[in-house]
Design a protein around this motif. Structure first.
Motif, short mmCIF file in Angstrom:
data_model
loop_
_atom_site.label_atom_id
_atom_site.label_comp_id
_atom_site.label_asym_id
_atom_site.label_seq_id
_atom_site.Cartn_x
_atom_site.Cartn_y
_atom_site.Cartn_z
N PHE A 89 -5.22 -0.90 -4.58
CA PHE A 89 -6.39 -1.66 -5.01
C PHE A 89 -5.92 -2.90 -5.76
O PHE A 89 -4.90 -2.85 -6.45
CB PHE A 89 -7.25 -0.79 -5.93
CG PHE A 89 -8.50 -1.47 -6.42
CD1 PHE A 89 -9.59 -1.64 -5.58
CD2 PHE A 89 -8.56 -1.97 -7.71
CE1 PHE A 89 -10.74 -2.28 -6.02
CE2 PHE A 89 -9.71 -2.61 -8.16
CZ PHE A 89 -10.80 -2.76 -7.32
N ALA A 90 -6.64 -3.99 -5.61
CA ALA A 90 -6.30 -5.20 -6.37
C ALA A 90 -7.54 -6.07 -6.52
O ALA A 90 -8.35 -6.18 -5.60
CB ALA A 90 -5.20 -5.97 -5.66
N TYR A 91 -7.67 -6.62 -7.70
CA TYR A 91 -8.61 -7.70 -7.97
C TYR A 91 -8.00 -8.49 -9.12
O TYR A 91 -6.91 -8.16 -9.58
CB TYR A 91 -10.02 -7.18 -8.24
CG TYR A 91 -10.27 -6.56 -9.60
CD1 TYR A 91 -11.24 -7.09 -10.44
CD2 TYR A 91 -9.57 -5.45 -10.05
CE1 TYR A 91 -11.51 -6.53 -11.69
CE2 TYR A 91 -9.84 -4.88 -11.28
CZ TYR A 91 -10.80 -5.43 -12.10
OH TYR A 91 -11.07 -4.87 -13.33
N LEU B 112 -4.44 3.00 4.16
CA LEU B 112 -3.61 2.04 3.45
C LEU B 112 -2.31 1.75 4.19
O LEU B 112 -1.76 2.63 4.86
CB LEU B 112 -3.30 2.56 2.04
CG LEU B 112 -4.52 2.83 1.16
CD1 LEU B 112 -4.10 3.50 -0.14
CD2 LEU B 112 -5.29 1.55 0.90
N GLU B 113 -1.83 0.55 4.05
CA GLU B 113 -0.57 0.12 4.69
C GLU B 113 0.55 0.19 3.66
O GLU B 113 0.37 -0.21 2.50
CB GLU B 113 -0.73 -1.31 5.20
CG GLU B 113 0.41 -1.80 6.02
CD GLU B 113 0.14 -3.17 6.62
OE1 GLU B 113 1.02 -3.66 7.34
OE2 GLU B 113 -0.93 -3.76 6.38
N SER B 114 1.70 0.71 4.07
CA SER B 114 2.86 0.84 3.19
C SER B 114 3.97 -0.08 3.64
O SER B 114 4.06 -0.43 4.81
CB SER B 114 3.37 2.29 3.20
OG SER B 114 2.38 3.15 2.70
N LYS C 26 -16.08 0.81 -5.51
CA LYS C 26 -15.13 0.56 -4.43
C LYS C 26 -14.31 1.82 -4.23
O LYS C 26 -13.78 2.37 -5.20
CB LYS C 26 -14.23 -0.62 -4.80
CG LYS C 26 -13.08 -0.86 -3.87
CD LYS C 26 -13.49 -1.51 -2.59
CE LYS C 26 -12.28 -1.85 -1.76
NZ LYS C 26 -12.59 -2.19 -0.41
N VAL C 27 -14.22 2.30 -3.00
CA VAL C 27 -13.44 3.48 -2.67
C VAL C 27 -12.31 3.06 -1.75
O VAL C 27 -12.53 2.33 -0.77
CB VAL C 27 -14.31 4.56 -1.99
CG1 VAL C 27 -13.45 5.73 -1.55
CG2 VAL C 27 -15.41 5.01 -2.94
#
Length: 125
Positions: free
Chosen positions: A23-25, A9-11, A2-3
């Motif tokens: 990143f999240a899982y 990305l949203e801030s 995963k890249v």
């Protein structure tokens, strides 16, 4: 594999600085945190363990003890530990949360939107 592309990305402006979920899982979440000079965050706790890697600047962690960090330093903050921060200069950190409270970056972003939409709009990097 995963890249995650930083320009996609949203801030979000939060009381702890500008958060950018990277990143999240279910096992871990990674967040970039920009901490402006003069920011003071009162001690509070999070449910999960946190690893803060200060990549730029200098901050002071405050709580049961006071610890000064400078760029390159790492702090492990066990879940439930009350800690706040103070910054006298613009600083930046990567935060790893283990385990993650989110299954995806989208879920993380949605949570930040729900918490901070009343205070400010999200910032698109």
């Amino acid at each position: 594999m995963k890249v995650c592309r930083s320009d996609e990305l949203e801030s979000f402006q939060t009381p702890e600085g500008v958060m950018t979920p990277i990143f999240a899982y279910d096992k871990a979440a990674v967040t970039n945190l920009k901490i402006p000079a003069g920011l003071q965050v009162k001690p509070h706790s999070h449910e999960v363990d946190g690893i803060l890697i200060l990549t730029k600047g200098a901050i002071t962690l405050v709580g049961e003890s006071t610890v000064a960090l400078r760029g390159g330093d790492l702090a492990f903050i066990p879940g439930g530990t009350e800690v706040g921060l103070e910054s006298n200069e613009d600083s930046e950190a990567i935060i790893l949360s283990v385990p993650s409270r989110y299954n995806s970056v989208d879920g993380f972003q949605e949570r930040l939107r729900s918490l901070f939409s009343c205070c400010s709009n999200s910032i698109v990097q």
